[in-house]
Every structure is written in C-alpha cells, then in structure tokens.
Design a protein around this motif. Structure first.
Motif, PDB file in Angstrom:
ATOM      1  N   CYS A  45      14.954 110.762 -19.431  1.00 11.00           N
ATOM      2  CA  CYS A  45      14.304 110.828 -20.552  1.00 11.00           C
ATOM      3  C   CYS A  45      15.018 110.360 -21.756  1.00 11.00           C
ATOM      4  O   CYS A  45      16.525 110.414 -21.697  1.00 11.00           O
ATOM      5  CB  CYS A  45      13.653 112.152 -21.071  1.00 11.00           C
ATOM      6  SG  CYS A  45      12.628 112.717 -19.568  1.00 11.00           S
ATOM      7  N   GLU A  50      12.940 106.710 -19.460  1.00 12.08           N
ATOM      8  CA  GLU A  50      11.629 106.876 -20.085  1.00 12.08           C
ATOM      9  C   GLU A  50      11.391 106.873 -21.684  1.00 12.08           C
ATOM     10  O   GLU A  50      12.222 107.840 -22.166  1.00 12.08           O
ATOM     11  CB  GLU A  50      10.910 108.089 -19.465  1.00 12.08           C
ATOM     12  CG  GLU A  50       9.497 108.294 -19.951  1.00 12.08           C
ATOM     13  CD  GLU A  50       8.497 107.565 -18.973  1.00 12.08           C
ATOM     14  OE1 GLU A  50       7.391 107.366 -19.404  1.00 12.08           O
ATOM     15  OE2 GLU A  50       8.720 107.060 -17.905  1.00 12.08           O
ATOM     16  N   CYS A 105       9.012 114.024 -19.570  1.00 10.52           N
ATOM     17  CA  CYS A 105       9.969 113.987 -20.701  1.00 10.52           C
ATOM     18  C   CYS A 105       9.183 114.607 -22.053  1.00 10.52           C
ATOM     19  O   CYS A 105       8.084 114.504 -22.145  1.00 10.52           O
ATOM     20  CB  CYS A 105      10.093 112.604 -20.921  1.00 10.52           C
ATOM     21  SG  CYS A 105      11.501 111.941 -19.493  1.00 10.52           S
TER      22      CYS A 105
END
Length: 300
Positions: A128, A185, A243
């Motif tokens: 993330c 992400e 995330c």
C-alpha cells in the motif's frame, strides 16, 4: 624459426687478407622448414561473465605452415582463429584443434568460460502507498540496489514514493544484475471535508479506488456521514485490496476571516474560513476546495 614454410635469405660477407685486400662475398638461397611443431594458445576476452552476457574467444597459433592451418572448434565455431563471439548460458569448455597441410602433428588446447548465474531477488507482495519502508533482500547478499523507490545504500523500499509498478534493480558483488517490479496500490480517501452541525447526512466523495468500505464515528460502511455533533472525526477508507487511508471531517459553526476591499489588479489570495474542508463558490473563486480567489476574475 618457429613456423614451417618457405624462406629466402641474403648474406653478405666482408673479408680482408694479410695484404689488406678486401673481398666481398654475397650468398643467397631458399630453404623450407616443414617440421616445426604446432602450438595453440586460446584466449578469452573475459574468462568469467554473467548469464546472458557475451565475450570473445580467439586463438594464437605458432609452428607448422600458417598458410594451410585448419581449425576445428568444439562447440562448433567458424573455422578461423577468431575472434568469435560466444554467449553460452552455462559454464562451457571450448576446445580447439589446429592442424596444417604440411603434415605437422595437430595441436589441441582447451579453455573454460565460467558463467555466473544472476542474483535472486526475494519476491515481494503488493504494498500500500501508506505502508512503511521495507527491507528488500537478495542472494547473494552484499550487492547494490537502485531504482526510483529505493535507498541505494541499504535497499529500503519506500512505497510512499508513488503508486504503480516501479522497477528495482540489484547488482551482485560479482557484477551480475537482475530486476523486478513491485506493485504499489494507489488509495486516496479524498480531501478533508467539513459540515455544519445538524446538517442532513451526506455521502463522502472523491475517494479511490471505489468499492471499499468506510469506518469511524457517525459514518456508514457505504460512506454516508451524519454531522450530528461538533468535533473533528477521523474516518478510514479501506479499499478492496486492504489498503487504507484517512480523512478528517470537521463539524461546527462556520466562521469567516474578515476581508477588506481589494483592487481588481491585486494578485490571487486565499479565502479563510473554519472549519476547513468546505466548498467555495462564487465569482473569482479559482479553487473551490482551497478557496483561492482572483480579484481580476471576479471583475468590478
């Protein structure tokens, strides 16, 4: 002489006798050498290379009849002394046998090209963008890292350097290189928002990617916030990937910073109000979220 072949010589001899008479004797002739042994020396430009690289190999031959040399390489290469480009995927022994048409005993020589395997980069999960830095590892250790998201000194990968699929590169102590992409992400909960206390419930907007869930005080999992009490509420948006990101929603009475008259020629400036996070509208507003106001756009 160390090569068989046909040779010509010229020899001049000067002689003075006891009566000081000088004599000059010129002698020349031709002769053939056919029995010099052949000697082969194999040379690699680099004896050790990384897998996927190439180098050059060639032979230096003496003896025999150089005009009639023949070359038998194993593995097969063109029938000359080289240089030849070689790009073996594995460690390889190259052998060359050289003979001639003069009847010299053929000579054979071998040389080993060592192929180093590429380093192994330990696989990484999807990170993330808000994750802390993580230590990357590789085998063999002790090499050098490079890339847009990485500390070259210690191999720390920083996902907060940006989302996407950045490449990272590793060079082993032996000089071999490998690389990999690491997925980061992208998630954004949106801008901080504001509301008057007691206003109707409203949907939070501006977050991405869609499809996640909200959590926190006064908010539903779908993202509907109820400004039923004064305060600043930290809300968390969790994407389908797991995330998460946070925003603050401030609930309270609206107060404006007094603003004196301005000239149309004045430069743009920030409008100030509390709580921060609302939406500005009207003539001259250049940024509805930050409240940047341009007197020239507003007109007289």
């Amino acid at each position: 002489l160390n090569e068989s072949g046909s040779y010509h010589f010229d020899y001049t001899f000067y002689y003075t006798d006891e009566c000081d008479n000088e004599f000059v004797l010129d002698v020349n002739g031709d002769f053939a050498v056919t029995d010099c042994p052949l000697d082969v020396d194999l040379i690699l430009d680099d004896n050790v290379i990384c897998q996927g690289e190439c180098t050059e190999i060639w032979a230096e031959v003496t003896g025999g009849d150089p005009n009639t040399y023949y070359y038998n390489w194993s593995p097969a290469l063109p029938g000359t002394e080289g240089p030849h480009q070689v790009c073996s995927p594995i460690t390889q022994v190259y052998t060359l046998t050289v003979g001639d048409a003069a009847g010299s005993t053929p000579s054979t020589e071998s040389i080993t090209l060592t192929i180093l395997p590429p380093p192994t980069l330990d696989p990484q999960p999807t990170y993330c963008e808000q994750d802390p830095a993580v230590q990357l590892t590789a085998t063999p250790p002790g090499g050098d890292w490079s890339g847009t998201h990485i500390d070259v000194d210690d191999g720390l990968f920083h996902s907060d350097s940006g989302n996407g699929a950045p490449w990272v590169y590793y060079e082993s102590p032996q000089g071999c290189v490998d690389s990999m992409q690491i997925s980061v992400e992208d998630i954004w909960a949106g801008n901080d928002q504001a509301s008057c206390v007691g206003a109707p419930p409203f949907m939070l907007v501006g977050f991405e990617p869609v499809g996640g869930t909200w959590s926190g005080l006064n908010v539903t999992s779908a993202g509907q916030f109820d400004p039923n009490s004064i305060g600043t509420f930290t809300l968390t948006y969790t994407a389908p990937s797991g995330c998460s990101d946070e925003i603050d929603v401030t609930v309270g009475p609206i107060a404006f910073q007094p603003q004196s008259a301005v000239c149309q020629s004045d430069v743009p400036f920030d409008l100030v109000a509390t709580p921060f996070g609302g939406t500005w509208t009207g003539a001259g507003v250049m940024d509805e979220y930050l409240g940047i106001f341009d007197p020239d756009d507003a007109g007289g």
